[in-house]
Design an enzyme around this catalytic site. Structure first.
Site, PDB file in Angstrom:
ATOM      1  CD  GLU A   1      13.306   0.735   9.392  1.00 45.18           C
ATOM      2  OE1 GLU A   1      13.782   1.741   9.961  1.00 45.18           O
ATOM      3  OE2 GLU A   1      13.880  -0.365   9.363  1.00 45.18           O
TER       4      GLU A   1
ATOM      5  CE  LYS B   1      -1.873   2.801   2.855  1.00 39.66           C
ATOM      6  NZ  LYS B   1      -1.786   4.024   2.031  1.00 39.66           N
TER       7      LYS B   1
ATOM      8  CB  CYS C   1      13.027   8.974   8.219  1.00 41.93           C
ATOM      9  SG  CYS C   1      14.128   7.942   7.277  1.00 41.93           S
TER      10      CYS C   1
ATOM     11  CD  GLU D   1       9.862  12.833  11.544  1.00 38.45           C
ATOM     12  OE1 GLU D   1       8.795  12.303  11.849  1.00 38.45           O
ATOM     13  OE2 GLU D   1      10.765  12.259  10.914  1.00 38.45           O
TER      14      GLU D   1
ATOM     15  N   GLY E   1       6.834   4.908   8.252  1.00 42.61           N
ATOM     16  CA  GLY E   1       5.988   6.099   8.368  1.00 42.61           C
ATOM     17  C   GLY E   1       6.196   6.760   9.712  1.00 42.61           C
ATOM     18  CB  SER E   2       4.184   9.281  11.437  1.00 40.69           C
ATOM     19  OG  SER E   2       2.950   8.598  11.479  1.00 40.69           O
TER      20      SER E   2
ATOM     21  CD  GLU F   1       3.298  10.817  16.104  1.00 35.80           C
ATOM     22  OE1 GLU F   1       3.807  10.746  14.957  1.00 35.80           O
ATOM     23  OE2 GLU F   1       3.952  11.173  17.104  1.00 35.80           O
ATOM     24  CB  VAL F   2       0.818   5.766  11.608  1.00 33.19           C
ATOM     25  CG1 VAL F   2       0.267   4.550  10.884  1.00 33.19           C
ATOM     26  CG2 VAL F   2      -0.028   6.988  11.322  1.00 33.19           C
ATOM     27  N   GLY F   3       2.920   4.240  13.563  1.00 30.83           N
ATOM     28  CA  GLY F   3       3.680   3.033  13.910  1.00 30.83           C
ATOM     29  C   GLY F   3       3.230   2.453  15.246  1.00 30.83           C
TER      30      GLY F   3
HETATM   31  P1  NAD Z   1       2.228   8.321   7.949  1.00 35.09           P
HETATM   32  O1  NAD Z   1       2.542   7.486   9.110  1.00 35.09           O
HETATM   33  O2  NAD Z   1       1.122   9.301   8.043  1.00 35.09           O
HETATM   34  O3  NAD Z   1       1.880   7.420   6.671  1.00 35.09           O
HETATM   35  C1  NAD Z   1       2.734   6.400   6.230  1.00 35.09           C
HETATM   36  C2  NAD Z   1       1.893   5.322   5.578  1.00 35.09           C
HETATM   37  O4  NAD Z   1       1.041   4.753   6.557  1.00 35.09           O
HETATM   38  C3  NAD Z   1       0.974   5.819   4.463  1.00 35.09           C
HETATM   39  O5  NAD Z   1       0.930   4.834   3.451  1.00 35.09           O
HETATM   40  C4  NAD Z   1      -0.368   5.923   5.159  1.00 35.09           C
HETATM   41  O6  NAD Z   1      -1.470   5.801   4.298  1.00 35.09           O
HETATM   42  C5  NAD Z   1      -0.297   4.755   6.124  1.00 35.09           C
HETATM   43  N1  NAD Z   1      -1.175   4.879   7.295  1.00 35.09           N
HETATM   44  C6  NAD Z   1      -1.584   6.006   7.917  1.00 35.09           C
HETATM   45  N2  NAD Z   1      -2.404   5.694   8.952  1.00 35.09           N
HETATM   46  C7  NAD Z   1      -2.503   4.338   8.986  1.00 35.09           C
HETATM   47  C8  NAD Z   1      -3.189   3.418   9.818  1.00 35.09           C
HETATM   48  N3  NAD Z   1      -3.932   3.829  10.824  1.00 35.09           N
HETATM   49  N4  NAD Z   1      -3.046   2.098   9.566  1.00 35.09           N
HETATM   50  C9  NAD Z   1      -2.277   1.672   8.547  1.00 35.09           C
HETATM   51  N5  NAD Z   1      -1.613   2.491   7.712  1.00 35.09           N
HETATM   52  C10 NAD Z   1      -1.719   3.815   7.929  1.00 35.09           C
HETATM   53  O7  NAD Z   1       3.592   9.018   7.569  1.00 35.09           O
HETATM   54  P2  NAD Z   1       3.870  10.048   6.412  1.00 35.09           P
HETATM   55  O8  NAD Z   1       3.471  11.402   6.836  1.00 35.09           O
HETATM   56  O9  NAD Z   1       3.323   9.530   5.115  1.00 35.09           O
HETATM   57  O10 NAD Z   1       5.464   9.895   6.304  1.00 35.09           O
HETATM   58  C11 NAD Z   1       6.310  10.639   7.064  1.00 35.09           C
HETATM   59  C12 NAD Z   1       6.833   9.839   8.248  1.00 35.09           C
HETATM   60  O11 NAD Z   1       7.518   8.681   7.800  1.00 35.09           O
HETATM   61  C13 NAD Z   1       7.850  10.613   9.051  1.00 35.09           C
HETATM   62  O12 NAD Z   1       7.602  10.463  10.419  1.00 35.09           O
HETATM   63  C14 NAD Z   1       9.162   9.975   8.667  1.00 35.09           C
HETATM   64  O13 NAD Z   1      10.177  10.129   9.614  1.00 35.09           O
HETATM   65  C15 NAD Z   1       8.768   8.566   8.479  1.00 35.09           C
HETATM   66  N6  NAD Z   1       9.759   7.859   7.655  1.00 35.09           N
HETATM   67  C16 NAD Z   1      10.571   6.943   8.261  1.00 35.09           C
HETATM   68  C17 NAD Z   1      11.540   6.286   7.531  1.00 35.09           C
HETATM   69  C18 NAD Z   1      12.432   5.269   8.165  1.00 35.09           C
HETATM   70  O14 NAD Z   1      12.986   4.447   7.446  1.00 35.09           O
HETATM   71  N7  NAD Z   1      12.591   5.250   9.471  1.00 35.09           N
HETATM   72  C19 NAD Z   1      11.679   6.553   6.168  1.00 35.09           C
HETATM   73  C20 NAD Z   1      10.845   7.493   5.581  1.00 35.09           C
HETATM   74  C21 NAD Z   1       9.876   8.135   6.349  1.00 35.09           C
END
Ligand code: NAD
Length: 493
Positions: A265, A190, A299, A397, A243-244, A246-248
């Site tokens: 991650e 996704k 990130c 962040e 991703g973030s 919070e969502v993680g």
């Molecule tokens: P996000 O967490 O909002 O979204 C990331 C993904 O998760 C998207 O595909 C989104 O649709 C999905 N998502 C959102 N809510 C969800 C839920 N409740 N259940 C399942 N999936 C869900 O993050 P973002 O704003 O798209 O990306 C930025 C973040 O990603 C930053 O915090 C950044 O640091 C992090 N990031 C981390 C790395 C790493 O390798 N550590 C790399 C790139 C980005």
């Protein structure tokens, strides 16, 4: 064809499930935007839980058919190498598509999204033939006279749900797909709702490369509906999420509840530490590159700059001058040095965070405002926090081109400040002295520590976070461990 025409020709507006292009079952769609103009460039399906179920079903069927999992490892390797070749052969259109959808400058799309993806695919392809176990001499003494041979073997973890963000859309997808496929897993990917287009084209190229139907499925949709349905689906064996934080946290909690494998991650607030033996010019270039690369949407972006007091004013003035001199523009504009934020929503969040600086006691010495035009531009911003106040920008962040700078006089004190964060993804130290560099390496709580460089990654180099920056490591052998289960075998004779 111009790059923009190439990009438009590469747009796919349906999902790939079980090797077939499909709309959402309820026909729902959502708009995809060009962040440099704010114009709609595509409408893709908004996958519901029923569509997620279909994709997971296709991935499970492909796993059970065993065509992929039990294929000779060398045959899997060849298919992944073919996919890398196809990514390169279609590199111009993929790079243009990424620039149109994500906003990054075209040369970076070429180098990182296309070049990096081909490199990662080739590296991981090689692992398909190198997955191995260990044999043991065990001491099981019962029943008398019976001997045992024991060993471990690695088996694919199964169906992988991969959820990726929008900052490096193609590269982040490949970071998960390549090792998962090398291990014999099947995948439901996704992409982020902001940037689904290169993932759809990649899946099409995977079919052309010979990846069997259903082995790689791509579903488009938002996080709350589509992503959450994938995370909850009982047919998924592992969630691989970037991703973030919070969502993680939500995903980790759900996977814990279900005892589902999960890799996270997450976010970062990475420190850049310049010691007093460093030359100012190198420090300025290093610090500016660490934060402004990919418009700060990285990130591991070096978003906290700590500079030894004797160099502080010069280094901050140098980074501020670099920020002020940066030409903003669309990713196809050859004069542009920085593109837009990925979305209007993200631009607004970056601006809100910038606006906390002044009232909290920081001094905005460069940028601090939106860029011109209808795109989602933010001027690269430098905030001097000379009094070392507990600014929001030091803790949170931003994921944008926003740097906060602090002076320091004692190395142990600055290492303590650097570690005083809930995150622990990356850190860099800038010095010519090996003793000081090694001391910092030993003390810093970060998944990656760079010396005299920042943001450099490689498929052989494990990548991931300490603390709230994540759980698990991508790349190298760690990725192979992450996409396999370890099975112990015990044979009596
Ligand atoms: P996000 O967490 O909002 O979204 C990331 C993904 O998760 C998207 O595909 C989104 O649709 C999905 N998502 C959102 N809510 C969800 C839920 N409740 N259940 C399942 N999936 C869900 O993050 P973002 O704003 O798209 O990306 C930025 C973040 O990603 C930053 O915090 C950044 O640091 C992090 N990031 C981390 C790395 C790493 O390798 N550590 C790399 C790139 C980005």
């Amino acid at each position: 064809m111009t790059p923009i025409e190439q990009a438009r020709a590469a747009i796919r507006q349906q999902m790939l499930i079980g090797g077939e292009w499909r709309k959402a079952q309820d026909d729902a769609t959502f708009d995809v935007f060009d962040p440099a103009t704010g114009n709609v460039i595509a409408q893709v399906p908004a996958a519901s839980a029923a569509d997620v179920d279909a994709a997971v079903g296709a991935a499970r069927e492909a796993l059970q058919s065993a065509e992929w999992r039990h294929m000779l490892p060398a045959a899997r390797e060849r298919i992944l190498l073919r996919l890398a070749d196809l990514v390169e052969a279609h590199g111009e259109e993929l790079a243009a598509l990424e620039t149109l959808n994500q906003g990054k400058l075209l040369p970076w799309s070429q180098a990182i999204e296309v070049g990096g993806s081909a490199q990662w695919l080739r590296y991981m392809a090689g692992w398909a033939t190198k997955i191995e176990g260990t044999t043991f001499d065990t001491s099981i003494a019962f029943p008398p006279g019976v001997r045992y041979r024991t060993y471990t073997q690695r088996v694919p973890v199964g169906v992988v749900g991969a959820i990726v963000p929008w900052n490096f859309p193609l590269a982040m997808a490949v970071w998960k797909i390549a090792p998962a496929l090398a291990c014999g897993c099947t995948v439901v990917l996704k992409p982020a709702e902001e940037t689904p287009l290169t993932a759809l084209r990649l899946a099409e190229l995977a079919l052309e490369a010979g990846v069997p139907r259903g082995v790689l499925n791509v579903i488009t949709g938002d996080g709350e509906t589509t992503g959450a349905a994938l995370v909850r689906h009982p047919g998924v064996d592992k969630i691989a999420f970037t991703g973030s934080t919070e969502v993680g946290r939500l995903i980790g909690a759900q996977c814990g509840q279900d005892i589902r494998r999960v890799a996270l991650e997450l976010g970062g607030k990475s420190p850049v530490i310049v010691l007093d033996d460093m030359d100012v010019e190198a420090a300025v270039m290093g610090a500016a590159g660490a934060i402004f690369f990919n418009h700060g949407q990285v990130c591991t972006a070096g978003s906290r700059l700590y500079v030894a007091k004797p160099l502080y004013e010069k280094v901050v003035a140098g980074v501020a001058a670099a920020a002020e001199g940066t030409v903003l523009g669309g990713g196809f504009d050859a004069n542009a040095q920085m593109g837009p934020m990925v979305s209007a929503r993200h631009r607004d969040r970056v601006m809100q965070l910038i606006d906390t600086a002044g009232p909290e006691g920081g001094e905005v010495v460069a940028g601090g405002k939106r860029g011109e035009g209808s795109g989602y531009f933010v001027r690269p911003t430098v905030v001097a926090n000379t009094a070392n106040k507990p600014l929001t920008l030091v803790r949170e962040e931003v994921f944008g081109p926003v740097l906060v700078a602090m002076p320091f006089s004692d190395i142990n004190d600055v290492l303590r400040q650097a570690n005083d964060s809930r995150y622990g993804l990356g850190a860099s130290v800038w010095t010519h002295r090996l003793d000081r560099a090694q001391h910092a390496i030993d003390q810093l709580e970060a998944g990656t520590v760079w010396v005299n460089t920042h943001n450099m990654v490689d498929p052989a180099m494990p990548f991931g976070g300490f603390k709230a920056s994540g759980i698990g490591r991508e790349h190298g052998r760690s990725a192979i461990d992450g996409y396999t289960e370890l099975k112990s075998v015990c044979i009596a004779y």
